[in-house]
Write a protein that holds these residues in place. Sequence first.
Motif, PDB file in Angstrom:
ATOM      1  N   UNK A  79       0.838  -1.194   0.000  1.00 44.44           N
ATOM      2  CA  UNK A  79       0.000   0.000   0.000  1.00 44.44           C
ATOM      3  C   UNK A  79       0.875   1.246   0.000  1.00 44.44           C
ATOM      4  N   UNK A  80       0.434   2.221  -0.758  1.00 40.34           N
ATOM      5  CA  UNK A  80       1.177   3.484  -0.862  1.00 40.34           C
ATOM      6  C   UNK A  80       0.872   4.355   0.351  1.00 40.34           C
ATOM      7  N   UNK A  81       1.546   4.037   1.453  1.00 39.51           N
ATOM      8  CA  UNK A  81       1.388   4.774   2.705  1.00 39.51           C
ATOM      9  C   UNK A  81       2.705   5.494   2.978  1.00 39.51           C
ATOM     10  N   UNK A  82       2.688   6.796   3.211  1.00 40.06           N
ATOM     11  CA  UNK A  82       3.930   7.537   3.444  1.00 40.06           C
ATOM     12  C   UNK A  82       4.718   6.979   4.628  1.00 40.06           C
ATOM     13  N   UNK A  83       6.037   6.932   4.470  1.00 41.16           N
ATOM     14  CA  UNK A  83       6.932   6.476   5.526  1.00 41.16           C
ATOM     15  C   UNK A  83       7.896   7.598   5.907  1.00 41.16           C
ATOM     16  N   UNK A  84       8.136   7.754   7.192  1.00 48.16           N
ATOM     17  CA  UNK A  84       9.134   8.704   7.688  1.00 48.16           C
ATOM     18  C   UNK A  84      10.439   7.934   7.879  1.00 48.16           C
ATOM     19  N   UNK A  85      11.258   7.915   6.830  1.00 48.48           N
ATOM     20  CA  UNK A  85      12.503   7.146   6.860  1.00 48.48           C
ATOM     21  C   UNK A  85      13.633   8.025   7.408  1.00 48.48           C
ATOM     22  N   UNK A  86      14.204   7.582   8.514  1.00 52.37           N
ATOM     23  CA  UNK A  86      15.268   8.327   9.184  1.00 52.37           C
ATOM     24  C   UNK A  86      16.639   7.966   8.599  1.00 52.37           C
ATOM     25  N   UNK A 109      -6.480  -8.169  10.627  1.00 55.50           N
ATOM     26  CA  UNK A 109      -5.945  -6.841  10.334  1.00 55.50           C
ATOM     27  C   UNK A 109      -4.797  -6.976   9.331  1.00 55.50           C
ATOM     28  N   UNK A 110      -5.150  -7.011   8.052  1.00 53.24           N
ATOM     29  CA  UNK A 110      -4.154  -7.262   7.013  1.00 53.24           C
ATOM     30  C   UNK A 110      -3.830  -6.022   6.173  1.00 53.24           C
ATOM     31  N   UNK A 111      -4.360  -4.863   6.530  1.00 53.56           N
ATOM     32  CA  UNK A 111      -4.130  -3.645   5.757  1.00 53.56           C
ATOM     33  C   UNK A 111      -3.670  -2.504   6.663  1.00 53.56           C
ATOM     34  N   UNK A 112      -3.101  -1.502   6.017  1.00 48.76           N
ATOM     35  CA  UNK A 112      -2.734  -0.234   6.677  1.00 48.76           C
ATOM     36  C   UNK A 112      -1.671  -0.391   7.750  1.00 48.76           C
ATOM     37  N   UNK A 113      -0.840  -1.431   7.641  1.00 50.95           N
ATOM     38  CA  UNK A 113       0.233  -1.629   8.608  1.00 50.95           C
ATOM     39  C   UNK A 113       1.558  -1.122   8.043  1.00 50.95           C
ATOM     40  N   UNK A 114       2.560  -1.076   8.902  1.00 48.76           N
ATOM     41  CA  UNK A 114       3.892  -0.686   8.456  1.00 48.76           C
ATOM     42  C   UNK A 114       4.407  -1.633   7.376  1.00 48.76           C
ATOM     43  N   UNK A 115       4.123  -2.926   7.517  1.00 48.53           N
ATOM     44  CA  UNK A 115       4.569  -3.894   6.520  1.00 48.53           C
ATOM     45  C   UNK A 115       3.921  -3.620   5.164  1.00 48.53           C
TER      46      UNK A 115
END
Length: 307
Positions: A79-86, A109-115
Amino acid sequence: MHLENGIVLNVETEDEGKRLDIYLSDHIKDYSRNSIKKLINDENIKVNNFFVKASYKVKPKDNVEIIFPTTTEIAIEPQNIPLDIVYEDDDIIVINKPKGMVVHPAPGNYRDTLVNALLYYTPSLSQINGSLRPGIVHRIDKDTSGLLVVAKTDTAHIKLAQELKEHNITRKYRALTEGVIKEDCGRIDEPIGRHPIDRKRMAVVSKNGKRAITHYKVLERFDKNTLIEAKLETGRTHQIRVHMEHIGHPIVGDPVYGYRKQKFNLKGQLLHAKELSFLHPITNVPLKFKCNLPEDFLKIINILRVK
C-alpha cells in the motif's frame, strides 16, 4: 529456529509448568489461545516429536515444533502509505513510526500496517519472519510512536536479532506519566507475563513471567504529571506501560493500563521511542538515531508547562 512453514521453540526454565496452549500464546503473539488450541487439536504441534494435548505441562528443554497450515497464508497487499525514513542503506531501514499504525499484519488486520507500506516502498525485505512480518526485527505498539529498525536482508536480520537478544540495542523512550514521581531515577525489575484473568493484557506476575527490567529518569515534573525517559533493558510486550502502572504512575492516555478517566482527549498513550542505538549488522559501525516528539505529545507538554 525457523522452518519453511513453521517454527521450533525450546522451552526455558522460566516457562516450566505452563500449559502448552498458554505457553504458546505467550510466545506466538499473532495467534489467540483458541487458535493455538485448534493447531494442537489438528496435530500441527508436536512436543519432542509427539502429539500432545493443550493441557500438557511444558518442561525445560522441551522441543516444541509448530507447523502453520499453508491454507492460512495470505498475500499481503503493498500500500502506498507515506513512511518517515530516518536512515536507509543496503541492509537496514530506520523508520519513525506514527501513532496509530500497527507494525505488521495479523489475523483480522491485514491492511494499513507498516509492513503494507514497506512492501510498496521496497521489494528488499528479510524473510526470516515469514510473509506476515518481512523485515520486522522488533515491534512497538500501535499507539506508541517512534523509531524501529527494519532488516532488508536475512543476514542483517539474524545479526540484529542477536543484538536484541543480548541487550546490545539501546532503546530510549519518552513518556508522560500520571502523578508526580518523587525519585529522580529508578530501576523496575519485575517479571511480566499474561494477566492471569484477562489474557489480552500483560501484568507483573508472581509466576510464569519473564524477567523485565526498565530504567527511568525524571526529565520534568508538573503539577500532576511527570515527563520521564525510559530505557529498556529487556523487551517484553507492553513493558514500559505495565511497569509504570505497577509503580502507580501509568502513562497518560493509555487505554489499557491507564486511568479510566483521562483528562486529555487522546487516542492512545503518550509514549514515544525517541532514541535507538546499535552496531550496524554488517559493518559494525555504531549508529545512533533520534527523532522529535510527535505533535500530540508536544501539545500536552506545552499545556502542562503553562499551568
